[in-house]
Design an enzyme around this catalytic site. Structure first.
Site, PDB file in Angstrom:
ATOM      1  N   CYS A 128      48.396 -24.315   6.136  1.00  0.00           N
ATOM      2  CA  CYS A 128      48.632 -23.864   4.768  1.00  0.00           C
ATOM      3  C   CYS A 128      49.997 -23.164   4.668  1.00  0.00           C
ATOM      4  O   CYS A 128      50.148 -22.005   5.076  1.00  0.00           O
ATOM      5  CB  CYS A 128      47.527 -22.920   4.301  1.00  0.00           C
ATOM      6  SG  CYS A 128      47.793 -22.373   2.592  1.00  0.00           S
ATOM      7  N   CYS A 165      50.070 -19.818   2.551  1.00  0.00           N
ATOM      8  CA  CYS A 165      49.504 -18.662   3.256  1.00  0.00           C
ATOM      9  C   CYS A 165      50.422 -18.225   4.402  1.00  0.00           C
ATOM     10  O   CYS A 165      50.600 -17.029   4.635  1.00  0.00           O
ATOM     11  CB  CYS A 165      48.098 -18.969   3.766  1.00  0.00           C
ATOM     12  SG  CYS A 165      46.886 -19.148   2.427  1.00  0.00           S
TER      13      CYS A 165
END
Length: 179
Positions: A134, A137
């Site tokens: 991700c 993130c």
């Protein structure tokens, strides 16, 4: 099964992983991190890698370096990032700005008091986000760590731990399947 037993199960084609595992699970091979941080990150990464024997072996070794509360912080990071990484990767990959204006509606209270040190939690969250791929993130946790005064070195060490733990999980699981 111990960590040494699992390392012995790594096939010959993955001998670099055996060497890398020894390296990244030591302060000399993970510059900028303490032993406690190394094993908190390793546990969160093992959980995210989803290979139970490796997770159990890392948890056993981690218990020698971190308290139960600190190890629970690693579990919190793996759990909450398991959710956040999917959702925020969706936002990133869809590239439709409207989704970013909508309320996520996902409970994340555990992030405010994950157990253990906030920096350790952020390092573990970064590592899990690397395993789960991700970018949003990763960017967020890297910025938070930098705001807390960490240099690039310990952040890179966390990413290296995640990479090696995940690769070991893949190699051993594949060796189990291949028989």
């Amino acid at each position: 099964m111990s960590l040494a037993d699992l390392k012995a199960q790594l096939p010959d084609y993955a001998k670099d992983l055996r060497l890398n595992l020894d390296s990244v699970l030591s302060e000399g091979g993970a510059p900028g991190l303490t032993n406690k941080q190394i094993f908190v990150i390793a546990l969160a990464s093992a959980i995210a890698s989803r290979y139970k024997p490796l997770t159990a072996a890392i948890a056993e070794e981690a218990a020698k370096h971190a308290s139960a509360e600190e190890l629970n912080g690693a579990r919190v990071a793996a759990a909450i990032m398991g959710m956040n990484n999917i959702y925020y990767r969706f936002l990133h990959l869809v590239e439709e700005p409207e989704y970013g204006t909508l309320r996520a509606g996902l409970r994340m209270n555990a992030m405010t008091n994950p157990g253990g040190d906030k920096i350790d939690f952020e390092l573990a969250s970064l590592a899990v986000s690397a395993v789960n791929g991700c970018g949003k993130c990763l960017e967020s946790h890297e910025k938070t760590l930098r705001k807390h005064g960490l240099s690039a070195q310990p952040i890179q060490s966390a990413a290296r731990i995640a990479a090696v733990i995940h690769a070991v999980a893949v190699a051993i699981e594949q060796a189990d399947v291949a028989g």
